[in-house]
Design a protein around this motif. Sequence first.
Motif, mmCIF file in Angstrom:
data_model
loop_
_atom_site.group_PDB
_atom_site.id
_atom_site.type_symbol
_atom_site.label_atom_id
_atom_site.label_comp_id
_atom_site.label_asym_id
_atom_site.label_seq_id
_atom_site.Cartn_x
_atom_site.Cartn_y
_atom_site.Cartn_z
ATOM 1 N N LEU A 1 -7.804 -1.750 -0.477
ATOM 2 C CA LEU A 1 -6.542 -2.192 -1.061
ATOM 3 C C LEU A 1 -6.157 -1.382 -2.292
ATOM 4 O O LEU A 1 -5.053 -1.543 -2.814
ATOM 5 C CB LEU A 1 -6.609 -3.682 -1.403
ATOM 6 C CG LEU A 1 -6.755 -4.620 -0.200
ATOM 7 C CD1 LEU A 1 -6.727 -6.076 -0.635
ATOM 8 C CD2 LEU A 1 -5.651 -4.356 0.823
ATOM 9 N N GLY B 1 -5.552 2.482 0.076
ATOM 10 C CA GLY B 1 -4.421 2.428 1.003
ATOM 11 C C GLY B 1 -3.072 2.587 0.319
ATOM 12 O O GLY B 1 -2.271 3.456 0.713
ATOM 13 N N THR C 1 -4.483 -0.532 4.677
ATOM 14 C CA THR C 1 -4.169 -1.657 3.801
ATOM 15 C C THR C 1 -3.935 -2.979 4.526
ATOM 16 O O THR C 1 -4.428 -4.036 4.090
ATOM 17 C CB THR C 1 -2.910 -1.317 2.971
ATOM 18 O OG1 THR C 1 -3.130 -0.120 2.240
ATOM 19 C CG2 THR C 1 -2.558 -2.445 2.020
#
Length: 534
Positions: free
Chosen positions: A344, A347, A385
């Motif tokens: 996270l 991405g 993500t």
Amino acid sequence: MSGSVSPPDTAGRVAWGTPAARWMLTATVLGSGMAFLDSTVVTVALPAIQQDLATGLAGLQWIVNGYMVTLSALILISGSLSDRFGRVRLFMVGVTVFALASALCTFAPTLEWLIAGRVVQGVGGALLTPGSLAILQAGFREKDRARAIGAWSGLTGVASAVGPFLGGWLVQAGDWRLIFLINLPLAVVVLLIARFKVPETRDTSATGGLDYGGALLGVVALGGITYALIQWGAEGGTVDVWVGAVIGVLALAVFLAVEARGRAPMLPLGLFRSVAFSVTNAATVVIYAALGTLLFLLVIYLQEVGGYSPIAAGAASLPLTLLMLTLSARSGKLASRIGPRPQLVVGPLLLAGGFLLLSTIGPDATYLTQVFPGILLVALGLSTTVAPLTATVLASAPERHAGLASGVNNTFARGAQLIGVAAIPALAGIGGSSGGRGGGTAGLAEHFGTAMLILAGLAVVAALCALALPRGRMPGAEEAGEETAPEEAEVPAPTVEPTPRFCGVSGPPLRSCPGSSAGEVHGEGPSGGDPQSR
């Protein structure tokens, strides 16, 4: 003819590979695929609509956002409606509404009529897409449910991939109105199958009221704010713009008050006591605001400024869908092993890099050397993500709220897209009164790069949001502020399906029907009941 309908007592007992399973999958895939297909083909047709209806950028924004306003506001309540009134029945209502609205769009004589049709299409989409998942969850045996939802996800993903080609071909070879007309025969087939071959299920234990007031306030809030943002970009700070903004903000404030005090809110604000849930939804907002704006502006830019054909412009974003289909499951599995935080962070930074590359393309940009590298980075960023983002949302909410948590995440994603499409072009200087009715391609050619830089900034914000997540593990449901039974506390969070199913680039994967009890096994019901249909 009603005697040919599958008996209701087959609900929750349909086995994979049986005729009943094939009919159920056919109806739900065609119904949802119709909505996914429509969302992609409309974007490709925007330049043709602009020319035919003599509109500018503001009109095109309304064509996209009219659909998103009602879809975003109503998707959360749709699951509860289907539980209460029958999942197949509400699915059929959604398909019917979507088909009638498609007919209105097909024969719309003016921009205003087309926007009205798109608004009604959003109502149908909010009912049929989550409703199709509820039918699968309630109809299939528990051991076959994941396989059925996986098949649904893959096949509807194919519809998203086919959309740009089909839309471009229809616009190039025929007329933009054909993109809506194709929904009508599909809808007839879906309705016939659903009526005669798919078993009805409902939650017979559902009691209490539904949050109709919250749904209405959501439509007013999103509509008012969207109107203010779009018209601000087209006309500046006029009285109408300020009135729309005030109405939207007031409706949003009242909505939050109603949801905080309501007995059966469609958006329980207590979920946001979880830091992980709040952070990942914040990241969802900025990521999908950027993605929605990219998909809106890029296809118009390539056709109006770059001289691409509708088919070529539509196919330009195909790597997004293909890589999501190929890599999202692997990305989710990786996140379940190492924790979601690394992906996270990385991405969104890949997304930012893709937007930076796209900010450099010019009017004579060739696809392979100038457009494709940026699209590829964006596709890799999304593939990295989306799965861990959705898995984190699900894991940070109690299991009994998994469907609702997924619905909230999808609502935020679609709401962010409509706000992004409304606000970011104006912030970048695209549109305005100089381009005619809502602005035109001159502003787009000059300021497209600026818009991409804004999107890159949003992606960096998403990466910063991820830094608030804990290291090395998936957040647990206890962080949502709810008590967990001792025997449940020892279960690791990744058991909450850490690999969500793909269901299109336009929104995060749906694990289950938002707000629906379909597929839940209730431990306190009558032993002879059907837990899947309760």
